[in-house]
Write an enzyme that holds these catalytic residues in place. Structure first.
Site, PDB file in Angstrom:
ATOM      1  CG  ASP A  11      -1.717   1.208   1.414  1.00  0.00           C
ATOM      2  OD1 ASP A  11      -2.416   1.590   0.456  1.00  0.00           O
ATOM      3  OD2 ASP A  11      -1.656   1.813   2.503  1.00  0.00           O
ATOM      4  CG  ASP A  13      -1.688   7.544   0.428  1.00  0.00           C
ATOM      5  OD1 ASP A  13      -0.748   8.309   0.203  1.00  0.00           O
ATOM      6  OD2 ASP A  13      -2.576   7.296  -0.401  1.00  0.00           O
ATOM      7  CB  THR A 106      -2.211   3.270  -3.945  1.00  0.00           C
ATOM      8  OG1 THR A 106      -2.806   4.361  -3.229  1.00  0.00           O
ATOM      9  CG2 THR A 106      -2.157   3.625  -5.426  1.00  0.00           C
ATOM     10  CB  SER A 107      -7.392   3.103  -1.981  1.00  0.00           C
ATOM     11  OG  SER A 107      -7.482   1.775  -1.517  1.00  0.00           O
ATOM     12  CE  LYS A 137      -5.262  -1.537  -1.288  1.00  0.00           C
ATOM     13  NZ  LYS A 137      -4.144  -0.736  -0.734  1.00  0.00           N
ATOM     14  CG  ASP A 162      -1.932   2.442   6.564  1.00  0.00           C
ATOM     15  OD1 ASP A 162      -2.477   3.448   7.058  1.00  0.00           O
ATOM     16  OD2 ASP A 162      -2.109   2.105   5.377  1.00  0.00           O
TER      17      ASP A 162
END
Length: 216
Positions: A11, A13, A106-107, A137, A162
């Site tokens: 991931d 961020d 990443t989102s 996600k 995270d």
């Protein structure tokens, strides 16, 4: 504890970089612009989910596309103003890996992810972003796409996350999960291994794959 993998999926961020202050600034401003109350905003899970899904939880469907474009613009513009910082251990760990053995999943949108990563000098060969998926996600789709892009069996991948939503996505994809307690408390994270951040880990690349160890 030792883990073994053929590829690592990160991931961004809260895992590779810190964007918490930027996220708070931009999303608070965004919520005010769209008349979303603090109570409404507080009920929505923000971390680890695509902006389009967050906006869809808060706004009428016909407003969502414009609202998503607006939050992307706010966050991209915030990057040069100190909106992104490398988290401990990120640069050293990535430097130890072959470029074709890791990916960022990443989102964030591709535009935002590339702005944030570029600001700290991280240039992944493989990037899976919100633009590439149909389900974000905690659905496993993003991590399954990452494994496919690297040509690796999902079961041979280790996910670094995270956020609970991201860890759930990694587990659903059949991958080993490593949680970083950078955004949430360690006791809020369900993973095969929980560490403070990437500086707690070392990696060794061999002909047989990648060995991951917790530093003493």
């Amino acid at each position: 504890m030792h883990l073994h993998a053929q590829a690592l999926l990160f991931d961004n961020d809260g895992t590779l970089v810190s964007t918490l202050d930027s996220v708070r600034r931009c999303w608070t401003r965004w919520a005010g612009e769209y008349g979303i109350t603090a109570e409404q905003f507080g009920r929505v899970e923000l971390h680890g989910r695509p902006a389009a899904e967050i906006a869809a939880d808060l706004l009428p469907a016909d407003v969502v596309p414009q609202a998503v474009a607006r939050i992307e613009q706010l966050e991209v513009e915030d990057v040069p103003d100190g909106g992104v910082h490398l988290l401990p251990g990120t640069r050293d760990l990535l430097a130890a890996l072959p470029a074709d053995r890791w990916a960022v999943v990443t989102s964030a949108t591709r535009r935002l992810a590339e702005a944030r990563l570029g600001a700290v000098g991280i240039l992944p060969k493989t990037l899976v972003a919100a633009d590439d998926i149909t389900r974000g996600k905690p659905d496993p789709e993003p991590y399954l796409l990452g494994a496919r892009a690297l040509g690796v069996d999902p079961a041979a991948c280790v996910v670094f996350e995270d956020a609970p939503a991201g860890l759930q996505a990694g587990r659903a994809a059949g991958m080993t999960t490593v949680a970083l307690a950078t955004t949430h408390r360690a006791d809020e994270l369900d993973a095969d291994l929980v560490v403070p951040d990437l500086s707690a880990l070392s990696v060794l690349v061999t002909d047989g794959g990648i060995d991951i160890s917790v530093r003493n």
